[in-house]
Enzyme design. Sequence first.
Site, mmCIF file in Angstrom:
data_model
loop_
_atom_site.group_PDB
_atom_site.id
_atom_site.type_symbol
_atom_site.label_atom_id
_atom_site.label_comp_id
_atom_site.label_asym_id
_atom_site.label_seq_id
_atom_site.Cartn_x
_atom_site.Cartn_y
_atom_site.Cartn_z
ATOM 1 N N GLU A 54 0.806 -1.222 0.000
ATOM 2 C CA GLU A 54 0.000 0.000 0.000
ATOM 3 C C GLU A 54 0.841 1.275 0.000
ATOM 4 O O GLU A 54 0.474 2.258 -0.631
ATOM 5 C CB GLU A 54 -0.936 0.022 1.217
ATOM 6 C CG GLU A 54 -2.109 -0.948 1.117
ATOM 7 C CD GLU A 54 -3.123 -0.544 0.049
ATOM 8 O OE1 GLU A 54 -3.089 0.599 -0.421
ATOM 9 O OE2 GLU A 54 -3.943 -1.400 -0.332
ATOM 10 N N ASN A 65 -7.703 9.699 -4.704
ATOM 11 C CA ASN A 65 -8.417 8.740 -5.554
ATOM 12 C C ASN A 65 -9.263 9.465 -6.593
ATOM 13 O O ASN A 65 -9.556 10.652 -6.446
ATOM 14 C CB ASN A 65 -9.324 7.860 -4.686
ATOM 15 C CG ASN A 65 -8.542 7.069 -3.671
ATOM 16 O OD1 ASN A 65 -7.671 6.285 -4.026
ATOM 17 N ND2 ASN A 65 -8.826 7.306 -2.404
ATOM 18 N N ASP A 67 -12.346 9.351 -7.064
ATOM 19 C CA ASP A 67 -13.635 9.847 -6.554
ATOM 20 C C ASP A 67 -13.483 11.062 -5.627
ATOM 21 O O ASP A 67 -14.459 11.506 -5.027
ATOM 22 C CB ASP A 67 -14.390 8.725 -5.828
ATOM 23 C CG ASP A 67 -13.686 8.266 -4.546
ATOM 24 O OD1 ASP A 67 -12.621 8.827 -4.199
ATOM 25 O OD2 ASP A 67 -14.205 7.354 -3.884
ATOM 26 N N SER A 69 -11.787 11.178 -2.832
ATOM 27 C CA SER A 69 -11.367 10.810 -1.477
ATOM 28 C C SER A 69 -9.846 10.630 -1.467
ATOM 29 O O SER A 69 -9.205 10.616 -2.517
ATOM 30 C CB SER A 69 -12.057 9.512 -1.042
ATOM 31 O OG SER A 69 -11.604 8.423 -1.828
ATOM 32 N N ASP A 71 -6.362 8.519 0.468
ATOM 33 C CA ASP A 71 -5.883 7.390 1.268
ATOM 34 C C ASP A 71 -4.687 7.857 2.089
ATOM 35 O O ASP A 71 -3.808 8.544 1.569
ATOM 36 C CB ASP A 71 -5.454 6.231 0.368
ATOM 37 C CG ASP A 71 -6.622 5.646 -0.401
ATOM 38 O OD1 ASP A 71 -7.762 5.714 0.091
ATOM 39 O OD2 ASP A 71 -6.393 5.129 -1.508
ATOM 40 N N ASN A 78 -8.814 4.989 3.791
ATOM 41 C CA ASN A 78 -9.608 5.868 2.924
ATOM 42 C C ASN A 78 -10.498 6.843 3.700
ATOM 43 O O ASN A 78 -11.180 6.469 4.645
ATOM 44 C CB ASN A 78 -10.467 4.999 2.002
ATOM 45 C CG ASN A 78 -11.279 5.830 1.042
ATOM 46 O OD1 ASN A 78 -12.439 6.119 1.288
ATOM 47 N ND2 ASN A 78 -10.647 6.237 -0.044
#
Length: 148
Positions: A54, A65, A67, A69, A71, A78
Amino acid sequence: MTRELLIPLVSCLLVVNQASLIRRCDLAKVLHQEEMDGFEGYSLSDWLCLAFIESNFNISKVNENADGSYDYGLFQINSHYWCNDYKSHSENLCHVDCQDLLNPNLLAGIHCAKMIVSRSGGMNKWVEWRLHCSGRPLSYWMTGCRLE
Ligand SMILES: *[C@@H]1O[C@H](CO)[C@@H](O)[C@H](O)[C@H]1NC(C)=O
């Protein structure tokens, strides 16, 4: 900018960058102290593989991201579901500020990651874990690590 200013600035940035990386066995130690070994059936190797896949062990990694959002941190937690970044809608299921997930003491991130794996699906919620860690031999992640 003059060269006299640039050189200290660049070396300062390099130091900051290095500080954001945690070494594999140091992370294993913290995870062990926080009783992650066997938590919900996942070994320390699972957690190390997850953190590597990750974030490359980058404690301060933040990724946007598609959308809108974000991380956050070692486990790329998230903001839409788990933490509040005060930028976009969040369920904030971990009741935590996303910025706290970047703290070098790792505690808020570990606490939230425990919450995430405790729910149905476990680590499968991390797509990268499912693709790159799940069902593979992972014990080599602990090679050379002493936990005490
Ligand atoms: C860690 O992540 C931060 C934020 O995403 C980034 O600025 C930094 O360059 C990364 N550090 C390393 C060593 O990759």
